[in-house]
Each structure stands twice: as C-alpha cells, then as structure tokens.
Scaffold this active site. Structure first.
Site, PDB file in Angstrom:
ATOM      1  CG  ASP B 428      -1.708   1.145   1.431  1.00  0.00           C
ATOM      2  OD1 ASP B 428      -2.285   1.577   0.429  1.00  0.00           O
ATOM      3  OD2 ASP B 428      -1.798   1.665   2.559  1.00  0.00           O
ATOM      4  CE  LYS B 429       0.118   7.420  -2.266  1.00  0.00           C
ATOM      5  NZ  LYS B 429       0.322   8.439  -1.247  1.00  0.00           N
ATOM      6  CG  PHE B 632      -8.874  19.225  -6.616  1.00  0.00           C
ATOM      7  CD1 PHE B 632      -7.829  19.679  -7.394  1.00  0.00           C
ATOM      8  CD2 PHE B 632      -9.007  17.879  -6.385  1.00  0.00           C
ATOM      9  CE1 PHE B 632      -6.924  18.793  -7.918  1.00  0.00           C
ATOM     10  CE2 PHE B 632      -8.109  16.989  -6.906  1.00  0.00           C
ATOM     11  CZ  PHE B 632      -7.055  17.441  -7.683  1.00  0.00           C
ATOM     12  N   GLY B 771      -4.822   3.426  -3.555  1.00  0.00           N
ATOM     13  CA  GLY B 771      -6.115   3.989  -3.916  1.00  0.00           C
ATOM     14  C   GLY B 771      -5.978   5.408  -4.423  1.00  0.00           C
ATOM     15  NE  ARG B 874      -8.512   8.296  -8.768  1.00  0.00           N
ATOM     16  CZ  ARG B 874      -8.935   8.676  -7.563  1.00  0.00           C
ATOM     17  NH1 ARG B 874      -9.589   7.858  -6.798  1.00  0.00           N
ATOM     18  NH2 ARG B 874      -8.746   9.900  -7.154  1.00  0.00           N
ATOM     19  CG  ASN B 903      -7.269   1.130   2.237  1.00  0.00           C
ATOM     20  OD1 ASN B 903      -6.674   0.965   3.300  1.00  0.00           O
ATOM     21  ND2 ASN B 903      -6.789   1.865   1.275  1.00  0.00           N
ATOM     22  CG  ASP B 904      -3.999  -1.341   2.873  1.00  0.00           C
ATOM     23  OD1 ASP B 904      -4.211  -1.088   1.686  1.00  0.00           O
ATOM     24  OD2 ASP B 904      -3.528  -0.523   3.679  1.00  0.00           O
TER      25      ASP B 904
END
Lengths: 350, 1255
Positions: B428-429, B632, B771, B874, B903-904
């Site tokens: 993951d980042k 944005f 993501g 994404r 989310n991981d």
C-alpha cells in the site's frame, strides 16, 4: 498526521514522563539470548577437519577391532549339533513320532577339546528356528504370578496354559510349558565325572525380584498335553534356574541359553563324553539342537562380528582420509573461495 | 445494496471480490424510499432516545459488544479438539490410542495415550493463550467510553459495550464512533462535521457529513431531554456507501442518506463534538459486517510437510501390508507346526484356518506398531518452535521503533518460515511507504527554481564518480592500492566527510559543504512540520527585494488563498496551524506563512491575509472577498478561487496539474513555461508532487456576466448540472498567466528507499497498490525508486466509454482497447528487452477492472510479471485483494501484502503473508495481519534476517524430524523379519513413549529456535542468501527423499550391527546371552546416540543451549534407564536393573554403541564432506570466509562479493545511482561541455574540474 496540541501546557511534563516510562517498558529488554547473539561455536567441515575426523576414527577403531578379534579368537568353543545324530537311524524318517513316543532317548556324544579351556566353561544349548520372540509366545506368561505367591490366579495372558481342571497352573503360560528338557551329563576322559554347576546361571535380579521364593510349581505339566520339562514342586521358583533362564525370552530365532557352568579347566585333546537325554521336540519345526561349551573373553563369547566391523569401519575411514587428502592435494579448494559462490559460478542465474 | 441481510458472510466476501461497483447501474432508485420502508430489507426501527424500547422484542437488537475471539468458555473444548483432530496425523494417533485400549494394539494404552495427550494438550494450550490475547484486545475496544444520554439532558460516560440502539451519544473531537450513528447535530452551526474514514477505506482526506435540518437545533446537552423521534431504515448490511432510511421527527418525515451516517471505526476530526443516535450496534454495524474472518494461513513448508506425511503414511501402509501378508502366509503354512505356540482359531491374530482375517488383524496392529514412522510430535514441536521464534522476532531490539514505542509483532506464529520465501511484495502507499505527511520542498517561481537542486541520487552518483576518479588516479600513480577497494555505492551517510577524507582537498571541502547542508536539513525538519525548504533567496522576506516581486507575491497568494482550509490558533503567537481537506493544502498554507503571507482568518465570504509589505517592510492585514470557489475534483485536476482585493480588482487564482494549467495559459502568460516545465520534470523525478500555479485578472464586466452563468448552473437541478458547471468554469479558467510550480513531498517513512533497495537486491519484486491518484502514485514510485526517468513506462488505462447506453457493449469495447494495449506493450518488451531497458507498468483502477476479468487476466499478469515494477493506482480494496489473489495463483510464488488501513485488509488476508503497519492509529490492518510492523523499513530485517533464519530452521527441523522417526520406526520393522512377523515389539513400551517426548524433543527445538547459518549482519550483506528460500532449495523433494533414505540406511546399519554383534554367543564375560530386553535396550541406545549425534552434525551454530540439549538428551537416556531400572519389577518389566546388572557391565555394550553410532553417521558425513568440497552452497562458502576471518583480512574481496551477490535490479536506489553514474560517464566521455551545461550546480562538476582528467 497532524495531531492537535492540547491547549493545557501544564500536563506536558507529566505526560512526557509517563511516555518515557511507557517507552522503557515496551522496549524489548536486551539480552544476548533474545537478540540471538549468544556466543556460539560454529564448527565447519574444513578439509583438515574432515581428514582428521576420518583419521581419528580409523586410529580409534582399528585397535579396538584388533583387540575384539583377538578376544574372540581367544574364546574356545565346542559346538555339537546332535538333533539328528541322537535319533536312531531307523527312526529318522519320522523324527517327530520318535520324539513324541515314550521310551529311553539317551544318546552318547563324544567331544574333543581342541584347545586348553580355562574355567569357567559355560554350557549352552542352542536352538535354531525356535521363535521364542513370537508375540503370542512372549506374552504368554504372568510375571505377577511368578513373583508373588498370592497372585496364583493372575493368569490372564496365559491361555491356553492357564488352568487345568479348574485350578491354576503355576507357572502358567506357553513359555514355562515349553521348558527345554534335554539333559546333559558330562564325564571327562571316559571316567572322571565332570560336574556341571547349574546354579548362578540366571540373572541375580531375576532370582531375587522376579521369581518368588515362596512360589512353588502347581499343576505344572499335569494336563493331557505335555510341553517340555517338569518342575519339582518342592523347590521354589527362585531356585529353578533352568526355568528362569528359559523365561528370559530370546530376541532372535537362533539362540543359546545357559545350561550350566563347568568350573574346571579342560586340557587340549581331552575327550568329553556327554550323556544326553534327547527329549525336546524341535523336529516338528525343523529346529536344530546344539550343545555348546564355551569360554568367554572380556567381550563375551566367540563372535568375530565386532572385530571385523570395527576393522572395516576403521579401514574405510582410513581409506576415506587418504582419498580426501589426495583430493585436497590434487584439487585444492581454498576455504571460502569466492569463485564457488553461486553468483560467481553461474553468473547467468540472476 | 439490496442484498438480503440473511446471507452468509462468505457469500458476501465472494461478491465483494467479483462484482465491481463501477459497472453497476448508478444508484438511481425508481422506488421512493417511503415505499420500501417496512418491506423486507428495510424493517429496522430505531426509537431515538428510548433505548429501553430496544431491550425487548420485537425491537431487540444485539448489544454493542464486538468479539473477535475464536472460542468461548463453552465452545473451547469441543471446537479446539475438533481443530486438533482435523490433522490427519493426530486423527491417526487418536485411532491408535483408542485401539490401544483393546487387545489389538501391540503397546500398552499409556504409551500411546500419554504422547497424544501431551501433544494435543500443548497445541490446545497455545490456542487458548492466543484466544485469550484476542479477548483482551476486544476488551480494550469494548470498554472504551463514550458520553451517553441517560435522561434529563445529562450525559455520562458509558463503556462502548453498554451502548445500545436508540442511545444518544456525544462524541468528542478525535474520538471514534462507538457504533453506526445518525448525526443529529455538531458543534458547527450548520450541522457539518468532518470524519476521517482511514480505518474503513484508507482514504486520508476528511469527509464532511451533514445532519438533516430538522435536528440542527439539538446541539446542546439540555435539548436532548425532550428529543424523541423514530428512524425507519434498512436492515444491517455490509455496504459502506449506502444508507436508506427515514427520520420521523415532530410528525414530519425526513429522508436520510449516507451523508447523515457516521460509521463505527471512523473518527471525528476538526469538529469539537457531535450528537448522534445509535442505529446499528456491535455485529450489526457496517464495519463489522464488512470484516471477514481472517483465513487461517499455512505456510508453503507446512503444506509440503503434509504431503511428506502422506508419503510417510504410504510407507507405513506398505510395510504394514508386508508384515500382515507375511504373517498370514506363515500362520497358514509353517506356524502350525510350531507346537510351542499352541495356535488356536480363537486367537484372531494367528488363526491358521482364517489367514485372511488374521492378516487384517495383523495389518491393523502393524499400523499402530509402525506408527513411529509418523512423527507424532512434529506438529507440536513445530508449534512450540514457531512460538519461540515469534518471541525472538518480537523481542528484536533492532525492530523496535523509538518514535511509536512499537516493536514488531508476530501475530500468528505459523508463517515465520514463509517470511523466508517471499517473492512478491504488494504494498500500500499511504501510511505504509509514506507517513501521510506533506512537506513543501521546492518551488519554481517565474522560471527560477528555489530550494536546492541536488537530490540524493545525484549526491550518491557524484560520490561514486569521485571515488572512481580516485581509483583512477591511484592506479595512475600506483601509489595507493588501498583506495581501490573502497566501497563506493553505499548510501549517503551522515558522515560524508569521513568517507571522503581520502579524496583530496577540493572534494573534501565540497563534501564538507554537503555535510553542512545536510545538517541544516535535519535541523529544519524538526523545526517546522510540513515545511522542508531552504533557500536564502526566499526566506526571511528576502524575496521582496527581487524585481519580479509581483509574480512572487501572486505565487504566494495562490498558496494562501486557493484552498479550503481554516486556520487554528496555536500557542505560538505569530504562527498559526491549519486544517484542510488535504494535507497538501496545509503544506502550502504553512509555506506561505513562512514566506511571510499568512492566512489568518476565514469567514463565510472573506479571507484575511497578513502580508509582508514590500515598501514599508511591515505586516499588513488585507482582506480578500471570496467571490467564487471552483472546487477540485479528480476530473478537473485544478482548483480556482475568484477573489476581489481591497482595491476592487478581481483576480482568479488557480492551481492544478501542469498539463491542465498549461493548456489554459494566455499567449502572454507563457513566458516561464519552458523553464517551469523543465523544473517540473526534475521535481517529478525526485518523486515530488508538483502543482502549477497561475492567475489572471478579470474585468468586472466579464466577471459579472460569468457569475450569472455560473449561478444559473449552480442552481440547476438535474443531471445536466455538472455539465453546466463544467462549461461555466471552462469559461473563466482560461487565459491564465503562469506563475510557477510548487513541489510537495509526500514524505516517505524513514528508511523506505533503503529498504526497498535491499529487498530488490534480494530478488523481491515490489508492486505498489494504492487507492490514490495516478500522479501521486507515480510520484511515490519515483520517490522510492520504483520508477526512474530512463525506465520505459507503460500506462494501462481504460478508454473513457463514450456514454453509449449499452453497458455490455461499453465493457466489450473497453476490453478490446485494453487487450490491444497489453499486446502492444508485450511486443514493446520483446523489442526492448535486448537493450536491457527496464520497464514499469502503471495501471489504473478502471483498466484493472477489465484486466482482471477472467479472459484477459493471464495476458495482463504475464505482462505485469515481466515488468520491473508495477504500480496500480485508484484501486479499490476489493481489487487489491483480487490482484493479490491472482498474482498468488498466477505466479505460484509467495506473496506478501503490506498495508496499514482497513482498505488493505482484503489484500492482507488474501496474501500468503499479511503485514500490517501498526504505527498508525487504525487497527484493522493490524488485526487482520499476520505480522505487524511499526515501520515499513523493518520489513527488510524481518524478511532477510528472520525470514531467512526461520526458513532454514524449520526446513532443517522437519527434515531431521522425518529422519529421526524413520530411524526409529524402521528398526521396529526390521525386527519383524526375525519374529516371523508376529508383531512383537523390540523395545519396552516406555522407551517408545520417551523417544519423541523426552529424549529427542529438546535438541530439535533448539535447532528450530537457535540455528543460524550465517549471522544477521551477513544476511544483510548478502541479500542473495535470501534466494535460497525463494527457490525453496532447503525443503525440496530431493532433500526430503535424501533424508528419508539417510534414515532408512542409518536404521538398517543400527539394526544389523546390533543383532550381529549380539548374536547367539554370550555378550558378557559372565557367559550370559542377550534376550529381547537386552537387544532392545542396546538398539535403542544406539538409536538415541545416532539421532542426537546426527542433529549435532546438522546444527552449524552451537550455543551452550544446543550443547546442553543434545548431550543432555543422551545423558538423560542413561538416567532414564537407571531410574526406570530401579523401579520395582512390576513397573519396570523388562527394564528392571537392565543397565546396572546386565548391559552396563558388559564392555561389548559400549563398544557396540561406539561402532554403531560412527557407522550409521558415516554415510551422511561423507556426503556432507563431498558436498562441501565440490558443491558448496553459498552459506557454506560464506561460513568459511567468516571462519577464516577473510572478511577482516581481505576486505576488498568481502565487499566485492557483497556487491556481486546483489541481484542486478532495475528498481531501488542503487539501481538509480548505477544508471546515473553510467549516464554521467557517458556524458563525460562525449565532451566536457555538455557536462558543464547539465551539471553546473552539482558537486560532480566541481569534482571534474579539479580532477586530473580535466587538467
């Protein structure tokens, strides 16, 4: 992650303290064990070690082998197979019938002493193809009953030799029932009687702890089917040493058991006359019977195996030591030679 | 989401993976909510403020207690027993134990039952302890407190587990929500609150939630007194992004949506407090429904071990068959003549008339008899070993993070050795590689770049060039041979000066400068969070002296005005803190403040700046009226504000992606375009996220015209609204004047690039799954050296569907496009491969959806595996899990997933090894993980040291275990040949029991826990050693079979030697002959000696513990024999006085032992000597190097081999430095002039100038 700072600054030093304490408590304690840094010796198989290990083995083994062989060669052993010769030639077609029929089965054997035999000379009988280690046979005994007078009724495993006409057999079971019953008496140089001491042939612990002093044979061999020897009901089991020896079941189908000891020296070329009562039926299962007279060395009876094995292993190790020496001389490999590393040996594997 | 709530979790899990929400029809529901309420799926009723109504049926809902334990007090025994006996081996031993109660078994019952109870007991104890820890963790969560309304407007603190549906709770800032809540009101007047959902979806930006207007007034404790309402809503379901319901309040019905729902495990941010009604509790909450049971994972080795056990089982069955057949043949032929046996048909085992039956009985008995082939204690020993290994991992001080006070935790111990076999890391980042903290690093204003232009790669490359130069110089001079071998590709260390000391005066001075710069870097980092910038030209108001000060001011104003943040008071008087939706904006605001333009106040329509006035030098407060804010969005990729200054000028300030901004520049606004874009390229290579800034002034008339269009668009209701807004903003965001660009560093966690570098050298592939936006992902790819400029990047993205109505057609078209992309890339690879060009694949979520469909995935994965690095952006949590699974299945290699957020979780559970980052606040990832690390960088040590060790330990241990049981078990079999296959046992029952439990267990455990082939620093130095695990060479079938053969040979030697040595002749001087007990004891002694000496040959690292256990075990056997022999004969049976009276006194016993031990170990020893001599493995050679102290004496070789052992890799810092050096050298060869141009500012330039080459 910007955490908002608390407006109250007064709590700060306290919390710093507590966090410091927490830090210390959470931090793993240093110990050589937990950090896996215990001092260790890391032996590696260097050529020198390999060669010296082989050399060491051969240096140790070859003398032991020689000593063992000498010990075995020192033992004088007289083996006489008598199972066929002791049957009259007329009966040899049906040996089983002969052995099972009543009558005198005395047989005379003459043995010649090949070498001076120092006392004590052990007298063994040797049976072949007799599976004393058969599971059914091994289990068919009652240690409790043998040990203890009051446990005569403990015959659980002894079937079918457990009871006779409603009363318990002591000693029960197939082992006792099939007790060896050939008899030997010796005379030397055709006149002098040679006494065979039948005491002290069993293990002391058996006599003292496993076979009761107050246990007497009862109802033994009184049934229809007689297996082997009978026992004197007036002698307690702890003194029936032939039984005690027999009850130590042999590990292999060929075995010797002690019959007695001759406690005098025999000279070379002495002739021994054995008056033999050939009663035991090994003919049904083609078992051989042998009479063995043997001295012992510090290593036991006559058995070359240990000596030969030691010499073989020692010799093999010597050969290996030489072979490795040659290998290292011819094709020396420098210890820790980096060219043997996998990435240097085949650079393409990356 | 219309899934019936009754479905099993399992189904939901599959549906989560296989259906992609993007291809579902948009959630335009034709049926109004009102009609659905009360129908199936929408039956929930919540009586607000009346929790007591929920204590009885029909509105009784579960309590808020959440449990993650596997067992409870009642179910523990049956369930854990069931788990234990699911193992084939244990089941077999259970059957054997049951059989032992009958007459079938050859042993007495205790000798079979005791080891089984021991083995199963220890495993169950371990389960119990693990579950207890889970219970404690639950307890911690369940006893968190929240303020709950108890009537009369009074709120008291209640534990979470006591909160029930209908309760009104007050949640304070930075607290977690105790359940799924309906937002009633917040500390803000408009009822908005901000929620961080990192635990749920990993997204770090805050989400705004807004209450319905009717409950807006309920924003004080007292008002809760009379509040009564009821909620009719959907039943509990796992869908995080939908909610439907109605609030009946004051006889009015208000529709509810996700905007009003606060989910459990998300966190209140930027809002003082909120009031909410609990709608779902405990197991009903969406997060809990969403969580999957962590699958129990088994390592590769263990799965292979199962197959080995099957091999052993077949051996067992084979020899049992041999035994039973032979026995039956003997029973029906010869054995009848053995009168002393008195065979009877009653004895089923030896029934002459029923040979088949006795064969079957013998077969069963043999199965039990030879059971020692199956290592009963293997499983339990492995478990014990793994727990101890986990303890050692947990206690590794080098993996303790001072900052978070956390250390590495092995949460499940059964994957330790799997750590040594990892091939692919899926990472993951956010929060894993980065610390989710943005820093302002560089900026390019009006065509000039500020903030330094050296990066670490340049530094390292120049340093290497320097030392190459030195090497060259010394080889010319032949004066100093030493310096040739100096390690040159190390990472930059703080102490550059020391390393460079030999270089010579000019370089040394240069490096000193660098050093100073470095130090000041460090210093600054600690001073201001989010601001890591040093350039004297801009700091301390220096910029006001420059001529283009107007553009500078505008640049800083974009930073200070074009955002959605708010300032917060800080304790420091002159500096403010900021909060905004994204951390970038915070970084910009802080930077603006540092440059002297401080954003200090925001009201609904006015923003106030404190500006440094150029003329007066004093600070002025200026107001800007906020006219419009063009938000944005990921499609617009830009954000603008339109403000009017105090003197009535209207300006539009815009920031956004460079490509978007450059498109919209005015003809006279492009003066800095060329310079800026070259700077942007540099920033991108350094892994910074760069935004271009631009502005324009708008005439009032134009603005008013546009404003009316915009307002109209805003007020439009319906689907065309977005389109109208888009075109309106296009109208005004044009003719921009470029100001420059600012670079933000998404700060990497400490040590991440180094760690990635080491892992890449060890042959691991790293995939980045995030993501986040593609741009961010690529930035991070550069920052952690997964990407570099000279890499061929393949961007796989799906073509935007042209809005055709038919969905399947759209998918088909997209698929076609994608397949053609993949094909062209694959061809590209084949062409480029010859040039040794590294590739990177960048995939976005939409493309991935198609790529992972069953018919394309193979093609896609083939491409992906070819690439040096793969970045997926994404991607949804489901896709992460799906990729993980597909990669795992496609490559067949071990995968490791690492992540920090909820989310991981899917990916963590799906991968062979899941690693959670524990430093962050969320616990989901950690809870789902197998290992938790406080920081990414510890992964290196975890894999390369502990993984390697554990792999070797467990492999060696299992192989040895198989060996030892075969040695022992086969002696039993061989003996049967001499007992007419009657099933007689050579050894005493208690010897057999003691074998696995007492006499051979401890050495093998010490092997499994303490063995080290090489010390930890060597593991680090030679990453290639790790590849032994990846290629699985330590537990290959070749090795397994060899060990089985070794065991068979050893047992044969032992058995034959002993029976021949103890032939019928006497074995002692007293003329005694050996019986079963003597033969058994002597053979057994030889077995104990052999297996314990064998392990001494296997172990290469002896601490006192190994010595104690190995030699102690042998000693223990004699002690056992003495003690057992001293027992009364009714207990000790044949063992009575056996050592003291019989065999111990006979010299032959000792001589036999010596012979047998040496002879049975000889084959292995010869094999090992030959292997070491001719085919040494890497660890052998390195051991030898260490042994000869070559690492000290021949440092040059030692370092060279370290370098060689590194796998040539295309990713990682070193690879980048290599590439750069290569590039520089080429440049140097071409001509000096080009170097001057491109590297005027770099130390390389200066070095070159002072080097002999240029003189």
């Amino acid at each position: 992650m910007s955490s908002p700072t608390l407006p109250s600054s007064s709590g700060a030093p306290g919390s710093a303290d507590s966090s410091a304490v927490r830090r210390n408590s959470k931090r793993p304690k240093y110990s050589k064990f937990t950090q896996q840094e215990l001092p260790a010796c890391k032996p590696i198989l260097t050529p020198r070690w390999v060669i010296s290990a082989f050399m060491l083995v051969s240096i140790v083994f070859i003398p032991i082998g020689v000593a063992s062989l000498f010990a075995s060669r020192d033992v004088v052993e007289i083996i006489d197979r008598y199972d066929i010769d002791c049957i009259p030639a007329s009966n040899r077609t049906d040996k089983v019938q002969y052995i099972q029929s009543p009558g005198d089965k005395t047989c005379i054997r003459t043995l010649k002493v090949p070498k001076h035999m120092k006392h004590p000379i052990y007298v063994y009988y040797q049976l072949d193809n007799f599976y004393q280690n058969h599971r059914r046979y091994v289990k068919s005994r009652s240690d409790q009953q043998l040990r203890d007078n009051s446990s005569a009724s403990d015959v659980g495993d002894c079937k079918p030799e457990d009871m006779i006409n409603g009363s318990y057999i002591v000693p029960c079971g197939l082992i006792a029932w099939s007790l060896f019953n050939d008899t030997y008496s010796f005379s030397i140089n055709s006149s002098q009687n040679l006494t065979v001491n039948k005491k002290g042939i069993s293990w002391k612990s058996d006599r003292e702890h496993k076979f009761g002093k107050d246990v007497y044979p009862k109802n033994f061999q009184s049934g229809g089917l007689i297996g082997g020897a009978t026992l004197d009901p007036s002698i307690p089991l702890s003194e029936q040493e032939a039984l005690i020896v027999w009850m130590r079941t042999a590990a292999l189908p060929t075995f010797r058991k002690l019959y007695g000891k001759i406690e005098q020296d025999l000279e070379e070329n002495d002739t021994i006359r054995v008056t033999l009562g050939n009663y035991y039926n090994t003919y049904s299962f083609n078992g051989k019977k042998k009479l063995v007279l043997s001295t012992t060395s510090w290593l036991g009876g006559k058995n070359d195996f240990l000596g030969i094995a030691y010499l073989t292993v020692g010799g093999l190790c010597f050969f290996l030591a030489m072979a490795f020496t040659i290998v290292y001389l011819v094709k020396p490999r420098q210890l820790g030679d980096p060219s043997y590393l996998s990435w240097n040996r085949n650079p393409g594997w990356h | 989401m219309r899934e019936p709530s009754g479905r099993t979790k399992r189904k939901i899990r599959w549906s989560k993976l296989y259906t992609f929400s993007c291809f579902r029809p948009p959630n335009t529901d034709p049926v109004p909510i009102e009609n659905r309420i009360g129908r199936p799926g929408f039956s929930r009723v919540v009586f607000c403020n009346n929790p007591h109504l929920h204590r009885m049926k029909p509105h009784k809902y579960p309590t808020n207690y959440v449990s993650t334990t596997k067992y409870n007090v009642v179910t523990f025994l049956p369930r854990s027993l069931f788990e234990q006996f699911r193992r084939v081996a244990n089941l077999y031993f259970l059957l054997a134990a049951v059989l032992s109660l009958t007459s079938l078994a050859p042993f007495t019952p205790p000798s079979l039952i005791v080891p089984l109870v021991f083995v199963v007991g220890i495993s169950m104890l371990k389960e119990a302890v693990e579950d207890w820890h889970r219970f404690l963790q639950d307890l911690e969560v369940n006893s968190r407190v929240v303020k709950t309304h108890i009537g009369d407007g009074v709120f008291v603190e209640k534990a979470w587990q006591q909160v029930s549906v209908g309760d009104i709770v007050k949640v304070q800032k930075d607290q977690y929500f105790p359940g799924d809540l309906l937002l009633l009101s917040s500390s803000y007047e408009d009822g908005v609150c901000y929620v961080e959902t990192m635990n749920l979806d990993g997204e770090t930006n805050l989400k705004a939630k807004r209450c319905v207007e009717a409950t807006l007034g309920l924003n004080e404790d007292a008002t809760m007194n009379r509040f009564e309402a009821s909620i009719y809503c959907e039943d509990p379901n796992p869908n995080l992004y939908s909610f439907m319901g109605n609030l009946e309040f004051e006889n009015e019905s208000h529709p509810l949506s996700t905007a009003q729902v606060l989910l459990r495990d998300s966190k209140l941010r930027n809002t003082e407090y909120i009031y909410g009604v609990v709608i779902f509790t405990g197991p009903d909450t969406k997060t809990v429904r969403n969580s999957m049971k962590s699958p129990s994972k088994r390592s590769r080795i263990e799965r292979k071990m199962d197959r080995v056990i099957y091999v052993l089982f077949s051996m067992l069955i084979l020899i049992s068959l041999v035994t039973s057949m032979a026995s039956a043949v003997l029973v029906s032929s010869q054995m009848t003549s053995w009168w002393y046996l008195r065979l009877q048909d009653k004895d089923l085992f030896f029934s002459p008339s029923k040979p088949v039956l006795s064969a079957i009985m013998q077969f069963i008995r043999a199965l039990v008899l030879y059971g020692y082939l199956i290592p009963i204690s293997l499983y339990v020993s492995i478990e014990v070993v793994k727990v101890l290994q986990a303890v050692l991992i947990n206690n590794d001080i080098q993996m303790f993070d001072e900052a978070t006070c956390q250390s590495v935790r092995a949460r499940t111990s059964n994957l330790n050795e799997e750590l040594g076999q990892v091939s692919i890391i899926l990472s993951d980042k956010t929060g894993t590689l980065t610390c989710n903290q943005m820093e302002f690093r560089k900026c390019s204003i009006a065509g000039v770049s500020y903030g330094g232009d050296l990066n670490e790669v340049d530094l390292a490359a120049s340093r290497r060039m320097n030392s190459d130069m030195v090497a060259y110089r010394s080889s010319v001079d032949e004066s100093d041979a030493m310096s040739q071998g100096i390690e040159i590709c190390e990472f930059p260390e703080d102490d550059i000066g020391n390393q460079m000391g030999y270089v010579g005066a000019p370089e040394y001075l240069e490096s000193l400068n660098l050093k100073n710069q470095k130090i000041s870097d460090v210093h600054r980092e600690s001073s201001i969070k989010g601001f890591n910038f040093q350039d004297d030209r801009l700091m301390d108001g220096q910029w006001t002296r420059y001529s283009n000060v107007y553009h500078m001011t505008m640049f800083f104003k974009v930073m200070a005005l074009c955002h959605t943040g708010i300032p917060i008071e800080d304790d420091r008087a002159d500096k403010l803190k900021f909060e905004a939706e994204s951390p970038e904006e915070v970084a910009f605001l802080i930077a603006a403040q540092e440059f002297g333009i401080q954003f200090c106040k925001r009201t609904q329509s006015v923003m106030v700046l404190k500006e440094l006035d150029r003329d007066s030098g004093s600070v002025l407060e200026r107001e800007y009226k906020l006219l419009n804010l063009l938000e944005f969005s990921s499609s617009r990729k830009r954000m603008s504000v339109i403000v009017s200054t105090q003197d009535g000028q209207i300006i539009l300030l815009c920031k956004g992606a460079d490509s978007i901004i450059f498109e919209r520049l005015a003809d006279d606004g492009k003066s800095y375009e060329e310079a800026t874009s070259s700077h942007l390229l540099c920033y991108a290579e350094d892994g910074f996220r760069a935004l271009a800034f631009a502005y324009r002034t708008i005439e009032r008339a134009e603005y008013e015209h546009w404003d009316s269009v915009f307002t109209k668009a805003k007020t439009t209701v319906g689907p065309e609204r977005d389109e109208l807004l888009e075109s309106a903003s296009e109208m005004i965001e044009k003719d921009l004047i470029l100001l420059g660009a600012a670079a933000i560093e998404d700060k990497l966690q400490k040590g991440v690039p180094e760690c990635i570098d080491k892992l890449a050298q060890a042959g691991l592939k790293i995939w980045l799954l995030t993501g986040d936006k593609k741009e961010t992902a690529i930035n991070i790819g550069f920052a952690c050296s997964l990407l570099r400029q000279d890499m061929a990047q393949f961007h796989l993205s799906s073509v935007k569907d042209s809005g055709c109505g038919n969905q399947s057609e759209a998918i088909l078209a997209a698929k076609k496009a994608l397949v053609s992309q993949i094909e062209s890339f694959s061809q590209g690879i084949q062409v480029e491969n010859k040039k040794h060009m590294p590739f990177a694949l960048v995939v976005d979520g939409q493309a991935l959806e198609i790529a992972l469909r069953s018919d394309v995935k193979d093609q896609f994965l083939r491409l992906a595996v070819e690439c040096s690095s793969v970045i997926c952006c994404r991607v949804s949590p489901k896709q992460k899990a799906l990729i993980t699974r597909l990669v795992k299945e496609f490559t067949g290699k071990t995968t490791l997933a690492i992540g920090d957020g909820a989310n991981d979780v899917g990916m963590i559970q799906e991968a062979d090894i899941g690693v959670g980052i524990s430093g962050m606040e969320g616990m989901q990832a950690v809870m789902a993980s197998d290992f938790s690390l406080p920081q990414f960088r510890f992964l290196e040590r975890l894999l390369i040291v502990h993984g390697h060790w554990c792999y070797k330990r467990i492999s060696k241990m299992i192989l040895y275990f198989i060996y030892k049981n075969i040695v022992f078990g086969l002696t039993l079999f061989y003996y049967e040949f001499y007992t007419s296959f009657s099933g007689q046992v050579l050894y005493d029952d208690w010897y057999m029991t003691a074998f696995n439990v007492l006499l051979t267990s401890l050495p093998v455990i010490s092997l499994g826990v303490l063995e080290q082939d090489v010390p930890s620093d060597v593991c680090h130095q030679f990453p290639a050693l790790y590849q032994q695990g990846q290629r699985g060479i330590c537990f290959s079938w070749k090795r397994i079979i060899s060990w089985i053969i070794n065991g068979a040979i050893a047992s044969l030697i032992i058995f034959l030697s002993t029976i021949h040595a103890l032939s019928s002749a006497a074995f002692s001087e007293k003329g005694n002959v050996a019986d079963i007990a003597h033969l058994g004891t002597i053979t057994y002694t030889c077995v104990i000696w052999t297996v314990n000496c064998q392990i001494a040959l296997v172990i290469s690292h002896f601490t006192w513990i190994q010595h104690l256990f190995i030699w102690g075990s042998i000693l223990l056997w004699y002690i056992f024999l003495l003690a057992y022999g001293a027992l009364p004969p009714s207990y000790s049976n044949t063992g009575f006085h056996v050592l003291t009276e019989a065999i111990g006194r006979a010299p032959s016993f000792w001589i036999i032992t010596l012979l047998v031990v040496v002879a049975s170990l000889l084959p292995y020893f010869v094999y090992m000597a030959l292997q070491r001599t001719f085919y040494p493995m890497d660890d052998h050679v390195i051991q030898e190097m260490k042994h000869c102290k070559k690492d000290v004496f021949d440092k040059q070789m030692w370092l060279r081999e370290q370098r060689n052992s590194k796998r040539t890799t295309q990713v990682g810092f070193s690879a980048r430095v290599d590439a750069k050096t290569h590039h520089l050298k080429e440049a140097m060869q071409q001509s000096g002039a080009s170097i001057y141009r491109s590297f005027t500012n770099s130390p390389i330039y200066k070095t070159l100038r002072s080097s002999p080459l240029f003189q």
